[in-house]
Design an enzyme around this catalytic site. Structure first.
Site, PDB file in Angstrom:
ATOM      1  N   ARG A 126      -1.564  12.662   6.122  1.00  0.00           N
ATOM      2  CA  ARG A 126      -1.760  11.213   5.952  1.00  0.00           C
ATOM      3  C   ARG A 126      -2.088  10.555   7.291  1.00  0.00           C
ATOM      4  O   ARG A 126      -2.899   9.639   7.353  1.00  0.00           O
ATOM      5  CB  ARG A 126      -0.505  10.607   5.320  1.00  0.00           C
ATOM      6  CG  ARG A 126      -0.714   9.204   4.835  1.00  0.00           C
ATOM      7  CD  ARG A 126       0.367   8.765   3.881  1.00  0.00           C
ATOM      8  NE  ARG A 126       1.682   8.717   4.509  1.00  0.00           N
ATOM      9  CZ  ARG A 126       2.805   8.438   3.848  1.00  0.00           C
ATOM     10  NH1 ARG A 126       2.769   8.214   2.551  1.00  0.00           N
ATOM     11  NH2 ARG A 126       3.965   8.396   4.468  1.00  0.00           N
ATOM     12  N   LYS A 228      -1.328   4.266   6.603  1.00  0.00           N
ATOM     13  CA  LYS A 228      -0.078   3.708   7.127  1.00  0.00           C
ATOM     14  C   LYS A 228      -0.333   3.077   8.499  1.00  0.00           C
ATOM     15  O   LYS A 228       0.207   3.501   9.527  1.00  0.00           O
ATOM     16  CB  LYS A 228       0.986   4.804   7.186  1.00  0.00           C
ATOM     17  CG  LYS A 228       2.368   4.269   6.852  1.00  0.00           C
ATOM     18  CD  LYS A 228       3.299   5.392   6.504  1.00  0.00           C
ATOM     19  CE  LYS A 228       4.749   5.020   6.663  1.00  0.00           C
ATOM     20  NZ  LYS A 228       5.220   3.891   5.886  1.00  0.00           N
ATOM     21  N   GLU A 264       2.333  -2.436  -5.147  1.00  0.00           N
ATOM     22  CA  GLU A 264       3.513  -1.727  -4.640  1.00  0.00           C
ATOM     23  C   GLU A 264       4.488  -2.730  -4.065  1.00  0.00           C
ATOM     24  O   GLU A 264       4.265  -3.937  -4.119  1.00  0.00           O
ATOM     25  CB  GLU A 264       3.111  -0.664  -3.611  1.00  0.00           C
ATOM     26  CG  GLU A 264       2.410  -1.196  -2.402  1.00  0.00           C
ATOM     27  CD  GLU A 264       2.019  -0.102  -1.431  1.00  0.00           C
ATOM     28  OE1 GLU A 264       2.727   0.915  -1.314  1.00  0.00           O
ATOM     29  OE2 GLU A 264       0.993  -0.270  -0.751  1.00  0.00           O
TER      30      GLU A 264
HETATM   31  C1  LIG Z   1       3.786   0.315   1.885  1.00  0.00           C
HETATM   32  C2  LIG Z   1       4.467   1.599   1.544  1.00  0.00           C
HETATM   33  N1  LIG Z   1       4.313   2.097   0.306  1.00  0.00           N
HETATM   34  C3  LIG Z   1       4.902   3.231  -0.084  1.00  0.00           C
HETATM   35  C4  LIG Z   1       5.693   3.956   0.796  1.00  0.00           C
HETATM   36  C5  LIG Z   1       6.330   5.238   0.348  1.00  0.00           C
HETATM   37  O1  LIG Z   1       5.697   6.318   0.952  1.00  0.00           O
HETATM   38  P1  LIG Z   1       6.487   7.685   1.173  1.00  0.00           P
HETATM   39  O2  LIG Z   1       6.985   8.104  -0.137  1.00  0.00           O
HETATM   40  O3  LIG Z   1       5.476   8.603   1.752  1.00  0.00           O
HETATM   41  O4  LIG Z   1       7.570   7.374   2.129  1.00  0.00           O
HETATM   42  C6  LIG Z   1       5.878   3.472   2.099  1.00  0.00           C
HETATM   43  C7  LIG Z   1       6.725   4.192   3.054  1.00  0.00           C
HETATM   44  O5  LIG Z   1       6.287   5.042   3.736  1.00  0.00           O
HETATM   45  C8  LIG Z   1       5.240   2.282   2.484  1.00  0.00           C
HETATM   46  O6  LIG Z   1       5.388   1.791   3.719  1.00  0.00           O
END
Ligand SMILES: Cc1ncc(COP(=O)(O)O)c(C=O)c1O
Length: 380
Positions: A126, A228, A264
């Site tokens: 990622r 991210k 989300e």
């Molecule tokens: C905006 C956002 N959505 C979803 C997630 C969940 O991602 P993950 O399951 O990879 O931690 C995160 C955290 O990392 C996030 O910052």
């Protein structure tokens, strides 16, 4: 003469043993030591903190990993250094143009004493995808995973006892090269630091109360919501703080075009359950492809649930039987209520929830209690 040694003295004796076993330190870190880098003391004793009240705040640990990429677009061999401040040019790309990406993963201590990571390669991938979007150089998957392992091992006295939490590991990629005109920086720094954490939400494991915001949007099609990037997080602070002031746990964002489909939550993905179908918004560049999200999709399908990745209208959210969120920090969190346009709906909570079933299976795998047939766990 009998000398009584206090636990503290024993600790000191242990730490002064600089014999670094292969299990404690990777070859990369060992060679860094030979090059007069700080001696990494792999303390065996636990840090002196209250493991029962960790919460999700930053606690400074001992070491962080650091590597730079200047010429040839390759990262130098990284090294562990004492945790501390960075020195940056005021013209650094990250400070001026927001060239920064972060990741979040965690190390846990299993009941059998093993130290376990969960799918760190997925965080590495990622970061690479994010770096491509933000015109940054990124470390290789191997270097990323190795850096995460080194950081976890060097700070292992901060990994909470089984069941008390985890060592949250934060890989960070930032444009550190100075740049005045708008263009990519010429130097990047890859850092990994860590902090012991407990529950993400102050509610602990109690159901969350979420607020659907139709005024602020997290991102839009063609933006950078799917990666991210640090630039995605400051904009959600305002709606998040407002929601918290009103007693909500977090915010659900809607799509910016129709203001109709759920996307989300500020730092986690969202799922709804209706009948025997679990649905979650599809990833079309506006939401983060959570590693927990895709793990939960796999687990749910293997447990016999039907899982759909598709557009999920906010009206469906309001009519769901059950709602839950997923993320590295939150794992799987049950939602107790949603408030949208002044209307509040409450969902079933308590025993027998789909989210609890999924939570148990996921955490069981993460802590080494449930067979990991997916090969997700990395034993360090
Ligand atoms: C905006 C956002 N959505 C979803 C997630 C969940 O991602 P993950 O399951 O990879 O931690 C995160 C955290 O990392 C996030 O910052």
């Amino acid at each position: 003469m009998m000398i009584r040694q206090s636990p503290f003295l024993l600790g000191l004796i242990q730490t002064s043993i600089s014999k670094v076993s292969a299990r404690c330190l990777t070859a990369q870190a060992a060679s860094a030591l030979q090059e007069n880098e700080p001696m990494i003391r792999h303390e065996e004793y636990a840090a002196d903190i209250d493991w029962n009240n960790l919460g999700f705040g930053l606690r400074q640990t001992d070491y962080m990993y650091k590597s730079k990429c200047t010429k040839n677009n390759t990262f130098e061999q990284g090294q562990l250094v004492n945790y501390g401040n960075l020195e940056l040019s005021p013209a650094a790309g990250v400070l001026n143009y927001g060239q920064g990406l972060f990741e979040g993963t965690k190390a846990v201590r299993g009941e059998d004493g093993r130290l376990l990571l969960f799918r760190p390669d997925q965080n590495a991938i990622r970061m690479q995808i994010g770096a491509e979007r933000m015109c940054m150089q990124s470390p290789s998957i191997e270097q990323f995973v190795d850096a995460v392992k080194q950081t976890a091992l060097a700070n292992k006295r901060w990994i909470p006892p089984p069941g008390k939490g985890s060592l949250y590991i934060r890989p960070l990629l930032i444009g550190t090269g100075p740049i005045l005109g708008l263009s990519p920086a010429h130097e990047y720094t890859f850092l990994v630091y860590a902090s012991p954490v407990g529950n993400y939400f102050k509610e602990g494991t109690a159901p969350l109360n979420l607020y659907v915001n139709n005024e602020f949007h997290r991102t839009t099609r063609g933006g950078a919501g799917g990666v991210k990037s640090i630039t995605n997080y400051a904009p959600v602070l305002k709606p998040l703080l407002r929601a918290k002031e009103q007693g909500f746990s977090d915010v659900v964002y809607l799509d910016s075009v129709h203001k109709k489909y759920i996307e989300e939550v500020s730092s986690c993905n969202i799922f709804i359950v209706k009948g025997d179908v679990i649905s979650t918004p599809s990833t079309v560049g506006t939401i983060l492809e959570g590693i927990t999200r895709k793990s939960i999709i796999d687990i749910a399908r293997d447990l016999g649930y039907k899982v759909e990745e598709r557009l999920v209208a906010v009206d469906e959210l309001m009519e769901a039987d059950e709602v839950f969120t997923t993320g590295t920090a939150v794992t799987v969190a049950t939602v107790g209520s949603i408030t949208y346009n002044g209307r509040r709906v409450a969902y079933r909570t308590g025993d027998g929830l789909v989210s609890q079933n999924l939570f148990k299976r996921l955490v069981g795998i993460q802590v080494g209690k449930v067979e990991d047939k997916y090969n997700w766990i990395v034993d360090i």
